[in-house]
Design an enzyme around this catalytic site. Sequence first.
Site, PDB file in Angstrom:
ATOM      1  CB  SER A 248      -0.890  -0.034   1.246  1.00  0.00           C
ATOM      2  OG  SER A 248      -1.049   1.260   1.774  1.00  0.00           O
ATOM      3  CE  LYS A 249      -2.616   5.503  -3.303  1.00  0.00           C
ATOM      4  NZ  LYS A 249      -2.980   6.231  -4.484  1.00  0.00           N
ATOM      5  NE  ARG A 250      -3.647   3.458   4.155  1.00  0.00           N
ATOM      6  CZ  ARG A 250      -4.490   2.560   4.618  1.00  0.00           C
ATOM      7  NH1 ARG A 250      -4.619   2.378   5.913  1.00  0.00           N
ATOM      8  NH2 ARG A 250      -5.223   1.849   3.795  1.00  0.00           N
ATOM      9  N   GLY A 252       4.406   3.469   1.983  1.00  0.00           N
ATOM     10  CA  GLY A 252       5.532   3.881   1.140  1.00  0.00           C
ATOM     11  C   GLY A 252       5.933   2.832   0.115  1.00  0.00           C
TER      12      GLY A 252
END
Length: 472
Positions: A248-250, A252
């Site tokens: 997830s981009k959360r 990184g």
Amino acid sequence: MKEVRTRFAPSPTGYLHIGGLRTALYAFLYAKKNGGKFILRIEDTDRERYVPGSVEIIYSTLKDAGLVYDEGPDVGGDYGPYIQSERKNAYLEYAKQLVDNGSAYYCFCTKERLEELHNNGATKYDKHCASLSKEEVQMRLARGDSYVIRQNIPLTGSTTYTDMVFGDITVENKELEDNILIKSDGMPTYNFANVVDDHLMGINYVIRGVEYLSSTPKYNLMYDGLGWERPRYIHLQPIMRDATHKLSKRYGDASYEDFIKKGYLKEAIVNYIALLGWSSKDNTEKFSLAELVDKFDLSGVSHSPSIFDEQKMKYINSLYVKEMSEDDFHDYALKFYQNYDYLSGLDLRYLSSLLHSRVEVFTDVGRLTEFLTAFEGFDLSLFNNAKWKTDCNVAKAMLPGLVELTEKSFDNLHDALIVYGEANGYKKGQVLWIYRIALTGAQSTPGGAVEMAVLLGKDESLRRLNESLSRL
Ligand code: GLU
């Protein structure tokens, strides 16, 4: 048979991440495999999550990766506009059709009432407005009361559909909520817009993340309510960072662009992400995009999440790097050489010939050439080599001769080193070890003694040999 039409429907919320690209890839592959069309639709109705510039990133990423869409905002098509916010006038009419046949209703509940409901422990909307009389609804609409339109889910029964990966999915209607279809500002929610758009765009195969698997019965009830044919569905399991966390981009986790910057080749990225949730019958792992189109089949799509493994991705990348011609490797590597000042002045073409077989991803250039910066004051114990029985004393004895032959015979260095060894009673390995350490000050280098001298050039080689000698 009807033409297969699939779509990728990203929300423009930032970079295109690996999970999104995988969904796009599978939708592309399924369409192309079946001679159909792949469509791009931008789902930008959630203005709060909108990130400026991300639409352009979606266009450029898909094109760069070779996932060329047949229709989309910037390429046109017969079913446009392909940007959801430009379609906002279409939705209300269909929501009203659903109201007319009882599949949806106007809801006038205030924020306060909904909050109270929530505070009293309700987990979903209580259908309060579903039972308003026609007259009351008309009166409140005429009066200009703020409203939303909600789906009217039957209280009993169940809804079943067949997912092409997961098989039959049945959800009890009582588990479903009367979600909002049209918000108070007149904009559709994702839940409604995806149905209307997919239908109006002729999408007959919906490929998307598994998080939509259990909402799909709601969507099917909308298709039924509007008298539209339901599409077929293919839901994809997530890509995981580890056993418990989704990629997830959360956290990184990297986007396509990040991987390009890290020195992955686009063909390798596409190849690797194809394997995150699909495997070919013959277990082959290296595929060009054209081969993927040929081999892709739904029976190979995984029922369980896949784990993103960067080592594996590196390995796949290395296969593509090895296949590059010398020229292509050099051209691609040049971009990465620019990041390291200490490489300027070297014969970069020669450097490329040394690195080609050693680079897995192009950022390895840094690691593989770092030795060039570590020469000054290197640890003299590197001259110790148990196998060759060398040490600083041997180095001290050899170096004047090595300097001399470098001056005289640089263009024929290899032979000169052999002759030097033979004339002075040293083994070849001893000479080459001392020479390479004195030249580089590094335990390991991407090439042997002669290659390092050629890379550094005669002047720099002499400077380094003399420097090493002066320290002994
Ligand atoms: N806009 C949705 C998302 O980005 C698309 C879901 C779908 O493919 O239906 O998750």
